[in-house]
Design an enzyme around this catalytic site. Structure first.
Site, mmCIF file in Angstrom:
data_model
loop_
_atom_site.group_PDB
_atom_site.id
_atom_site.type_symbol
_atom_site.label_atom_id
_atom_site.label_comp_id
_atom_site.label_asym_id
_atom_site.label_seq_id
_atom_site.Cartn_x
_atom_site.Cartn_y
_atom_site.Cartn_z
ATOM 1 N N ASP A 114 0.868 -1.163 0.000
ATOM 2 C CA ASP A 114 0.000 0.000 0.000
ATOM 3 C C ASP A 114 0.922 1.235 0.000
ATOM 4 O OD1 ASP A 114 -2.336 1.633 0.478
ATOM 5 O OD2 ASP A 114 -1.660 1.779 2.550
ATOM 6 N N ASP A 128 -0.052 5.043 0.969
ATOM 7 C CA ASP A 128 -0.237 5.987 2.081
ATOM 8 C C ASP A 128 -0.169 5.265 3.428
ATOM 9 O OD1 ASP A 128 -0.848 8.271 0.375
ATOM 10 O OD2 ASP A 128 -2.752 7.307 -0.044
HETATM 11 C C1 BG6 Z 1 -5.628 5.630 0.133
HETATM 12 C C2 BG6 Z 1 -5.740 6.345 1.450
HETATM 13 O O1 BG6 Z 1 -4.327 5.190 -0.054
HETATM 14 O O2 BG6 Z 1 -5.979 6.516 -0.933
HETATM 15 C C3 BG6 Z 1 -7.138 6.912 1.615
HETATM 16 O O3 BG6 Z 1 -5.492 5.424 2.507
HETATM 17 C C4 BG6 Z 1 -7.450 7.824 0.434
HETATM 18 O O4 BG6 Z 1 -7.208 7.603 2.839
HETATM 19 C C5 BG6 Z 1 -7.298 7.050 -0.866
HETATM 20 O O5 BG6 Z 1 -8.782 8.305 0.530
HETATM 21 C C6 BG6 Z 1 -7.554 7.900 -2.091
HETATM 22 O O6 BG6 Z 1 -6.516 8.820 -2.236
HETATM 23 P P1 BG6 Z 1 -6.518 10.062 -3.224
HETATM 24 O O7 BG6 Z 1 -5.090 10.508 -3.189
HETATM 25 O O8 BG6 Z 1 -6.921 9.539 -4.562
HETATM 26 O O9 BG6 Z 1 -7.492 11.045 -2.691
HETATM 27 MG MG MG Z 2 -2.706 3.144 3.572
#
Ligand code: BG6
Ligand code: MG
Length: 226
Positions: A10, A12
């Site tokens: 993953d 984030d």
């Molecule tokens: C995930 C995060 O990796 O990405 C979530 O854990 C987030 O919290 C999701 O909502 C979508 O991310 P983005 O950058 O497309 O808004």
């Molecule tokens: Mg994550």
């Protein structure tokens, strides 16, 4: 001999410390809408798409909005998030993450990035780590958000590896569920009290080695870890 062939990460909260920026941006939206949003609430938003995150946030605040207002809020949140993200440097790669990826390469394991984020290309560029992943599957490529296993199954397909030979590293409850549904071994990154359903939990990639993964997930022991 280990049955492990690929490591799926993953983004984030596992590779980079962006989970805090998602939280800060959603809290700004909650503030504007007039309700409190805690770090515990935020656990439910981890791993899921931007749109689904907004639905959960509104549920927490007890609000129902039309689709147009929701689209505007999702875009606003992304604006807040990007204001922070555009400033990130490789210094924000989480401890041990880059070293672990290099170890995977040295051990002949395949690597994939498996994220719900639609901002992954920008983040990988800013961190200068795109080349460490054989495959990148992000929120622009999949239709269903974690806990659906689609993102992990697509990684396995693109890597040409069987799901049972993949290990997933995840900081989100939804991500651990997705890994389980994909038939993959999961390593929770974070708090064991939250990531109860993972096969094992570590505070970060810095406390793990590829050697540990190869030993822990050999075919004979695999069942015992479930
Ligand atoms: C995930 C995060 O990796 O990405 C979530 O854990 C987030 O919290 C999701 O909502 C979508 O991310 P983005 O950058 O497309 O808004
Ligand atoms: Mg994550």
């Amino acid at each position: 001999m280990s049955g492990l062939e690929a490591c799926l990460f993953d983004l984030d909260g596992v590779i980079v410390d962006t989970a805090k920026y998602h939280f800060i941006a959603w809290r700004q939206i909650a503030d504007e809408l007039g309700f409190a949003f805690s770090e515990r609430d935020n656990e439910r938003l981890k791993g899921v798409s931007r749109q689904r995150s907004l639905d959960i946030l509104l549920e927490i605040g007890g609000l129902a909005l039309d689709e147009e207002s929701k689209a505007r809020l999702a875009e606003k949140k992304n604006g807040f998030y990007l204001d922070d993200i555009r400033k990130i440097t490789p210094a924000e790669i989480l401890p041990g993450a880059e070293g672990f990826l290099w170890e995977c390469k040295a051990a002949g394991l395949k690597t994939a990035l498996a994220t719900a984020s639609r901002n992954s290309a920008l983040i990988l560029d800013l961190l200068r780590i795109r080349s460490l992943f054989d495959v990148v599957v992000d929120g622009n490529k999949v239709k269903r958000t974690k806990p659906d296993p689609e993102v992990f199954l697509l990684c396995a397909k693109e890597l040409a590896v069987e799901p049972a030979r993949c290990v997933v590293f995840e900081d989100a409850e939804a991500g651990i569920e997705a890994a389980r549904s994909a038939g993959m071994i999961s390593v929770g990154i974070g708090d064991p009290a939250i990531l109860k359903r993972a096969n094992m939990v570590a505070p970060g990639l810095a406390s793990l080695t590829v050697e540990m993964m190869l030993a822990a997930f050999d075919p004979g022991k695999e069942r015992a870890t479930r």
